[in-house]
Scaffold this motif. Structure first.
Motif, PDB file in Angstrom:
ATOM      1  N   VAL A  37      -5.282   0.668  42.464  1.00 54.34           N
ATOM      2  CA  VAL A  37      -4.793   2.075  42.102  1.00 54.34           C
ATOM      3  C   VAL A  37      -6.099   2.877  41.461  1.00 54.34           C
ATOM      4  O   VAL A  37      -6.156   4.107  41.632  1.00 54.34           O
ATOM      5  N   THR A  38      -7.006   2.368  40.798  1.00 53.31           N
ATOM      6  CA  THR A  38      -8.284   2.931  40.392  1.00 53.31           C
ATOM      7  C   THR A  38      -8.941   3.624  41.792  1.00 53.31           C
ATOM      8  O   THR A  38      -9.348   4.927  41.497  1.00 53.31           O
ATOM      9  N   GLN A  39      -9.149   3.122  42.851  1.00 51.76           N
ATOM     10  CA  GLN A  39      -9.719   3.624  43.972  1.00 51.76           C
ATOM     11  C   GLN A  39      -8.954   4.772  44.624  1.00 51.76           C
ATOM     12  O   GLN A  39      -9.512   5.520  44.907  1.00 51.76           O
ATOM     13  N   ILE A  40      -7.582   4.456  44.291  1.00 46.22           N
ATOM     14  CA  ILE A  40      -6.884   5.674  44.823  1.00 46.22           C
ATOM     15  C   ILE A  40      -7.077   7.094  44.010  1.00 46.22           C
ATOM     16  O   ILE A  40      -7.232   7.995  44.540  1.00 46.22           O
ATOM     17  N   LEU A  41      -7.186   6.792  42.771  1.00 46.79           N
ATOM     18  CA  LEU A  41      -7.270   8.007  41.896  1.00 46.79           C
ATOM     19  C   LEU A  41      -8.580   8.377  41.818  1.00 46.79           C
ATOM     20  O   LEU A  41      -9.027   9.630  41.751  1.00 46.79           O
ATOM     21  N   LYS A  42      -9.509   7.775  42.418  1.00 48.74           N
ATOM     22  CA  LYS A  42     -10.920   8.111  42.306  1.00 48.74           C
ATOM     23  C   LYS A  42     -11.131   8.809  43.768  1.00 48.74           C
ATOM     24  O   LYS A  42     -12.300   9.489  43.729  1.00 48.74           O
ATOM     25  N   GLY A  43     -10.156   8.635  44.559  1.00 41.31           N
ATOM     26  CA  GLY A  43     -10.557   9.302  45.814  1.00 41.31           C
ATOM     27  C   GLY A  43     -11.360   8.521  47.023  1.00 41.31           C
ATOM     28  O   GLY A  43     -11.793   8.959  47.924  1.00 41.31           O
ATOM     29  N   ASN A  44     -11.722   7.195  46.408  1.00 42.20           N
ATOM     30  CA  ASN A  44     -12.296   6.169  47.307  1.00 42.20           C
ATOM     31  C   ASN A  44     -11.380   5.684  48.499  1.00 42.20           C
ATOM     32  O   ASN A  44     -10.980   4.539  47.988  1.00 42.20           O
ATOM     33  N   TRP A  45     -10.929   6.401  49.186  1.00 45.04           N
ATOM     34  CA  TRP A  45      -9.789   5.954  50.282  1.00 45.04           C
ATOM     35  C   TRP A  45     -10.390   5.075  51.582  1.00 45.04           C
ATOM     36  O   TRP A  45      -9.478   4.530  52.153  1.00 45.04           O
ATOM     37  N   ASP A  46     -11.588   5.138  51.877  1.00 48.86           N
ATOM     38  CA  ASP A  46     -12.020   4.781  52.914  1.00 48.86           C
ATOM     39  C   ASP A  46     -11.756   3.326  53.543  1.00 48.86           C
ATOM     40  O   ASP A  46     -11.406   2.889  54.605  1.00 48.86           O
TER      41      ASP A  46
END
Length: 93
Positions: A37-46
């Motif tokens: 969830v944190t990665q999605i919110l930060k935009g780290n989607w790769d």
């Protein structure tokens, strides 16, 4: 999965947070880790798989429909090619 769809999911998470749900609660609902969830919110989607994105979308009732979808079958490619030739010839005059 396209970035437009990922943005919709990110917006759904933000909307859930705005209603008072914590990131951990959202993660539990979606069946993923809080780190995801944190990665999605930060935009780290790769490094997030399409399967995980779909799982979150389903759990948060996000409609991922982006309109018409085309299939690149042989007939489509022929028609597209003919249209491209016509377009190029019309601009040349």
């Amino acid at each position: 999965m396209e970035n437009l769809q990922k943005s919709k999911i990110q917006d759904a998470i933000l909307a859930a947070k705005a209603t008072g749900k914590s990131q951990n609660a959202i993660a539990t609902i979606a069946g993923i880790s809080g780190a995801n969830v944190t990665q999605i919110l930060k935009g780290n989607w790769d490094k997030i798989s399409d399967e995980l994105w779909r799982k979150v979308a389903i759990s948060l009732n996000v409609n991922l429909d982006t309109g018409w979808q085309t299939a690149q079958i042989a007939n489509y490619k022929k028609i597209w090619g003919v249209c491209k030739i016509a377009q190029n010839q019309s601009c040349a005059k």
